[in-house]
Design an enzyme around this catalytic site. Structure first.
Site, PDB file in Angstrom:
ATOM      1  N   ARG A 550     -48.569 -57.191  -0.662  1.00 46.70           N
ATOM      2  CA  ARG A 550     -48.628 -58.293  -1.618  1.00 46.70           C
ATOM      3  C   ARG A 550     -49.892 -59.122  -1.422  1.00 46.70           C
ATOM      4  O   ARG A 550     -50.356 -59.332  -0.302  1.00 46.70           O
ATOM      5  CB  ARG A 550     -47.427 -59.235  -1.440  1.00 46.70           C
ATOM      6  CG  ARG A 550     -46.126 -58.677  -1.951  1.00 46.70           C
ATOM      7  CD  ARG A 550     -45.065 -59.755  -1.984  1.00 46.70           C
ATOM      8  NE  ARG A 550     -44.972 -60.465  -0.720  1.00 46.70           N
ATOM      9  CZ  ARG A 550     -44.586 -61.742  -0.607  1.00 46.70           C
ATOM     10  NH1 ARG A 550     -44.264 -62.436  -1.686  1.00 46.70           N
ATOM     11  NH2 ARG A 550     -44.503 -62.314   0.569  1.00 46.70           N
ATOM     12  N   SER A 611     -47.677 -57.315   9.889  1.00 48.29           N
ATOM     13  CA  SER A 611     -46.379 -57.204  10.578  1.00 48.29           C
ATOM     14  C   SER A 611     -46.315 -55.997  11.497  1.00 48.29           C
ATOM     15  O   SER A 611     -45.428 -55.134  11.369  1.00 48.29           O
ATOM     16  CB  SER A 611     -45.254 -57.150   9.540  1.00 48.29           C
ATOM     17  OG  SER A 611     -45.341 -58.256   8.684  1.00 48.29           O
ATOM     18  N   ASP A 665     -45.159 -61.337  10.026  1.00 51.13           N
ATOM     19  CA  ASP A 665     -44.181 -61.862   9.076  1.00 51.13           C
ATOM     20  C   ASP A 665     -43.170 -62.783   9.749  1.00 51.13           C
ATOM     21  O   ASP A 665     -42.643 -63.709   9.122  1.00 51.13           O
ATOM     22  CB  ASP A 665     -43.461 -60.718   8.348  1.00 51.13           C
ATOM     23  CG  ASP A 665     -42.847 -59.708   9.313  1.00 51.13           C
ATOM     24  OD1 ASP A 665     -43.105 -59.799  10.529  1.00 51.13           O
ATOM     25  OD2 ASP A 665     -42.110 -58.819   8.846  1.00 51.13           O
TER      26      ASP A 665
END
Length: 940
Positions: A550, A611, A665
């Protein structure tokens, strides 16, 4: 007068609809724990949770207590679909007076019948060590709490033995049978008061050669259903239309609140004979019914049964005739004194009269034999009356059946229901129009239901044997299932040990000397502050945490935070290609996004959510330690991922961004929730992967210089256990899954918990259960052999349970339980698996076991974290908020509750609140960048 009598016995369709509604309401009352005691339709759980599947085999003993006899049967099943059971039986007459004597004498007699029957039917070379299971048909109202535990509520049918009401009748029979095996000790089995004196002395009361165990108690109605479930036909409803009347059906188990079972279905014995005892049938209760009721041994009780049971139908006809004779509408000028004799008209008389409708002569003969002198008109009217009484009985049976069918249809949330109904009894067998009326009236009252009538053959014999056989099959299956799932079921001690091991590894990871060998890396993030509210401006955030990537722009103003984002797919070829290709792809995504958002001309601070395990040596510098989650891009491990991103931007000549912070994350999740809740000092991810971070005291962080303040520690707890400390928890299924991953032996804690692996663990369990004939009748399932075919999202669908909100529909409680079971079947059909209802129930248990273990292990890890924080801060009680994200936590119906319940148990001195993160990896990363930007500006 004759028309008035016939009208009283004829019920309009509208009134039958009302009666059906009252029946459903009373059924719901009977099933509810709160209202069960007041319900007249008792809805007693039978603890029979399955019907035959054709695999049952072995020898099964049945003993049935009848009105005047004891019937014993030995049924042999061969596992051939129950197509050719072998049966031997014998009937023993009850001694005079025993039904009103002592209960002990009755059960001793039944036990002697069993002993004598076995002596005559089993050969001397039969394995005497083998236990012979017995099914006990006991046709009286009992409160069952297990299949083999039933307390007698009341006697009926002329029985009134002392010392039995309130006792467990299975226990009484078992004690009497065991007594037969010890005649020398008890002195009770040497002839039983002369009951068996006709036998040769050498055979008198033989000693029990085989151990007999009473494994199931049932009534004849349940036996009828089970008999009709043989020969490959699933039967879920049974009705007995005999001297008494009753019905049973397979109800959704979660609705049977008086039983503990909540999964699958359970046969419920309605005991509908008492329907109407509360007055709901008063307007249908004719003067003739009233007279029969007053003359009965239990006035005011079992009013429905007294209108439909063959024990009473002859009496109803007699009272109609008494009334019409008094009104001089029948038998005028003749002596009709015989009508005053109770019992003069039997059910057999009624059947002979209606079955000879074309022969007035035959009707006249029957009446004359009773002492009446009927005219031809009397004979015609007699036929009308008998037809009306029998027709009403059939109609009422149909109304009760319609209530049950509609209830089943609604509680299963079906648009239509197709079901087999087993029927047995004198009224069904003897009255030719019974089935026709049953079908037509029930269809009018429940048009959404299509019932097929199956005639039962010896429900109380064959059916009782089937109940016993199914009980043993399920018990054996239960043992086998428990054996398979036992390694996955963790005790509290197991979890306490995991908590202690996690704490040990945390301490090792924080220590400067021990960090290199720690499986929990405890990586410093260089995030030392949370937002203070002064941050303003536009910030880019990038989120690389799985197969989707994203790009976001986050605008922070005095009015709050607004965001725009776009999702980009990372092809597998790029995930597992070169590092240059991966980071070039990321920059291409950023350029595309900034172009669409008209942000290309601006140099925006960027927070990068990455992440994957990194060794962070600064807020904007982090070395990749290892790839996870299916990534394996080359030339990245050991490199600074921020520099890799900057290098790609140079290659693409993109100047519209400045990387100021790299976070994973988990940290982003904590920061995003920290913007709304200052007490949020823990971040938790439970999704494709799993990880946790928390604010640690700097004095405890040996890997970073300085003792003041706090720093967020990225635990990277997915690797917990890579050093072997969790080997004792790894099952065969976990090992198989681990071996087929791209990183065998790595991220072992994550492989027990995260969404990427739970579906595979379930698939491996299903394969083993199929091999053991516990699922899909042992049939091979080729598609189930495919890796990753069973998605973790299936667990969320499958585990939808009955604890959620309920909807009300005509007083019927509906929830997601039945819906979930149908969804399970849909999922299995997609996998080309032919699943029975029982398969679906077992599937759900497997999924529940796997997801519960995952939640418990996650809680054990989190318990170590909060206890470490509490001790480091020197407080007796710690109040802290956990910011949490991840599809498994958010979407699974039970995971969050199981996690929180277990955590509360393992860390009672910590008050932990959970806060769902709203886009932690996006908003959180932007907030880290905003805080970093604010600090940089302050320094300038």
């Amino acid at each position: 007068q004759i028309q008035r009598a016939l009208r009283a016995l004829s019920i309009p369709l509208e009134r039958l609809h009302v009666m059906k509604g009252h029946m459903i309401q009373d059924m719901c009352k009977g099933l509810s724990r709160q209202t069960h005691a007041q319900a007249k339709v008792r809805m007693l759980p039978t603890y029979i949770c399955s019907t035959p599947n054709g695999t049952e085999k072995g020898n099964f003993l049945v003993v049935e207590l009848c009105q005047t006899q004891v019937r014993t049967l030995l049924v042999t099943l061969y596992g051939d679909g129950n197509l050719s059971p072998q049966m031997m039986y014998k009937i023993y007459d009850l001694p005079e007076g025993i039904t009103q004597g002592e209960g002990e004498a009755l059960f001793d007699f039944i036990a002697q019948c069993v002993t004598q029957f076995l002596a005559e039917t089993t050969s001397s070379d039969t394995d005497s060590e083998q236990c012979l299971p017995l099914g006990f048909v006991f046709p009286f109202t009992c409160r069952q709490t297990q299949l083999n535990k039933a307390e007698l509520l009341s006697w009926s049918k002329g029985f009134s033995c002392s010392g039995v009401v309130g006792k467990d009748v299975v226990e009484l029979l078992q004690a009497a049978i065991d007594k037969q095996a010890r005649p020398d000790k008890e002195g009770e089995a040497s002839g039983g008061g002369g009951w068996f004196k006709s036998r040769k002395s050498s055979q008198s009361a033989p000693s029990q050669s085989r151990h007999v165990e009473v494994v199931a108690l049932m009534n004849d109605t349940v036996g009828t259903m089970m008999t009709c479930s043989m020969e490959g036909r699933a039967c879920e409803v049974a009705m007995v239309a005999d001297k008494g009347s009753n019905c049973c059906f397979m109800a959704e188990a979660y609705l049977v609140e008086t039983a503990d079972e909540t999964s699958g279905r359970m046969c419920v014995n309605t005991e509908w004979g008492c329907f109407g005892d509360d007055g709901t049938l008063n307007d249908l209760f004719t003067p003739y019914d009233q007279a029969v009721d007053e003359e009965s041994s239990n006035p005011g009780e079992k009013r429905f049964e007294k209108m439909v049971g063959t024990l009473y139908l002859g009496e109803i006809v007699r009272h109609v005739l008494i009334a019409l004779t008094a009104e001089k509408a029948m038998f005028t000028g003749t002596d009709a004194a015989v009508l005053k004799e109770k019992g003069v008209f039997t059910m057999q008389h009624l059947l002979e009269i209606v079955n000879n409708e074309d022969s007035i002569t035959e009707v006249k003969r029957i009446l004359e034999a009773l002492g009446l002198q009927p005219s031809e008109r009397d004979c015609g009217r007699m036929q009308q009356i008998c037809r009306a009484v029998l027709g009403r009985a059939a109609t009422f049976h149909a109304t009760g059946l319609a209530a049950i069918l509609s209830y089943m249809c609604q509680t299963r949330d079906l648009e239509s229901l197709m079901v087999n109904v087993g029927v047995e009894g004198e009224l069904f067998a003897g009255y030719p129009r019974f089935e026709e009326i049953l079908m037509s009236v029930s269809r009018l009252l429940a048009p959404e239901c299509m019932a097929t009538i199956l005639a039962s053959r010896d429900g109380s014999g064959r059916g009782a044997a089937m109940v016993t056989a199914v009980a043993l099959r399920l018990a054996a299956q239960r043992r086998a299932v428990d054996e398979v799932l036992a390694p996955l079921r963790l005790s509290r001690n197991d979890l306490v040990k995991v908590q202690a091991l996690m704490r040990e590894e945390m301490d090792r990871g924080l220590g400067k000397e021990t960090n290199p060998s720690a499986s929990v890396r405890m990586l410093p993030t260089y995030v030392t502050h949370t937002p203070d509210g002064t941050e303003k401006g536009d910030f880019l955030a990038l989120d690389l945490g799985g197969t989707n990537f994203r790009v976001l722009v986050v605008r922070i103003t005095e009015d709050g935070i607004t965001m725009a984002s776009e999702i980009y797919v990372i092809p597998v070829g790029i995930m597992q290609g070169s590092g240059e290709e991966l980071f070039d792809h990321i920059i291409d995504c950023i350029i595309d996004f900034q172009t669409k958002q008209n942000l290309v001309a601006q140099m925006l601070p960027l927070g990068f959510t990455f992440s994957f395990p990194c060794q962070q040596v600064g807020l904007d510098k982090a070395l990749l330690l290892t790839w996870t989650k299916g990534f394996s891009a080359s030339d990245c491990v050991g490199q600074d991922v921020v520099q890799l991103l900057r290098d790609a931007a140079k290659r693409k000549r993109h100047l519209g961004m400045q990387v100021v912070a790299l976070v994973n994350d988990t940290v982003g999740t904590m920061m995003a929730c920290g913007y709304d809740d200052p007490k949020c000092e823990i971040g938790l991810i439970v999704g494709t992967g799993t990880n946790a971070c928390y604010m640690e005291e700097m004095k405890s962080v040996g890997t970073v210089e300085g003792d003041q303040g706090r720093m967020c520690i990225n635990m990277e707890w997915g690797a917990f256990g890579d050093n072997g400390c969790l080997d004792h928890l790894f099952t065969h299924f976990d090992l198989v899954v681990d071996e087929t991953t791209i990183n065998p032996g790595k991220q072992r804690f994550e492989k027990l918990i995260s969404g990427m692996y739970l579906g595979e663990i379930v698939r491996q369990i299903l394969l083993v259960m199929t091999e053991k004939d516990l699922l899909f009748q042992g049939k091979p399932c080729p598609k189930l052999q495919t890796k990753d075919i069973f998605k973790t999202k299936f667990l969320s669908t499958i585990e939808l349970d009955g604890d959620g909100d309920s909807a009300a529909n005509n007083g019927i409680g509906l929830d997601s339980n039945g819906l979930a079971l149908r969804q399970i079947r849909t999922i299995l059909n997609e996998l080309e698996l032919d699943a029975s209802f029982e398969d679906c129930v077992l599937m759900r248990e497997v999924c529940q076991t796997v997801s519960l273990r995952a939640a418990q292990l996650c809680a054990a890890g989190l318990a170590a974290v909060v206890e470490k924080m509490r001790e480091s801060r020197g407080v007796d009680q710690l109040s802290v908020t956990v910011g949490v994200d991840g599809t498994l936590y958010k979407l699974h119906p039970c995971f969050s509750n199981n996690l929180q319940t277990t955590l509360k148990d393992l860390a009672p001195k910590c008050n932990v609140t959970f806060m769902l993160s709203e886009d932690g990896s996006g908003k959180g990363a932007a907030l880290v960048a905003a805080v970093a930007n604010r600090a940089a500006n302050a320094m300038e």
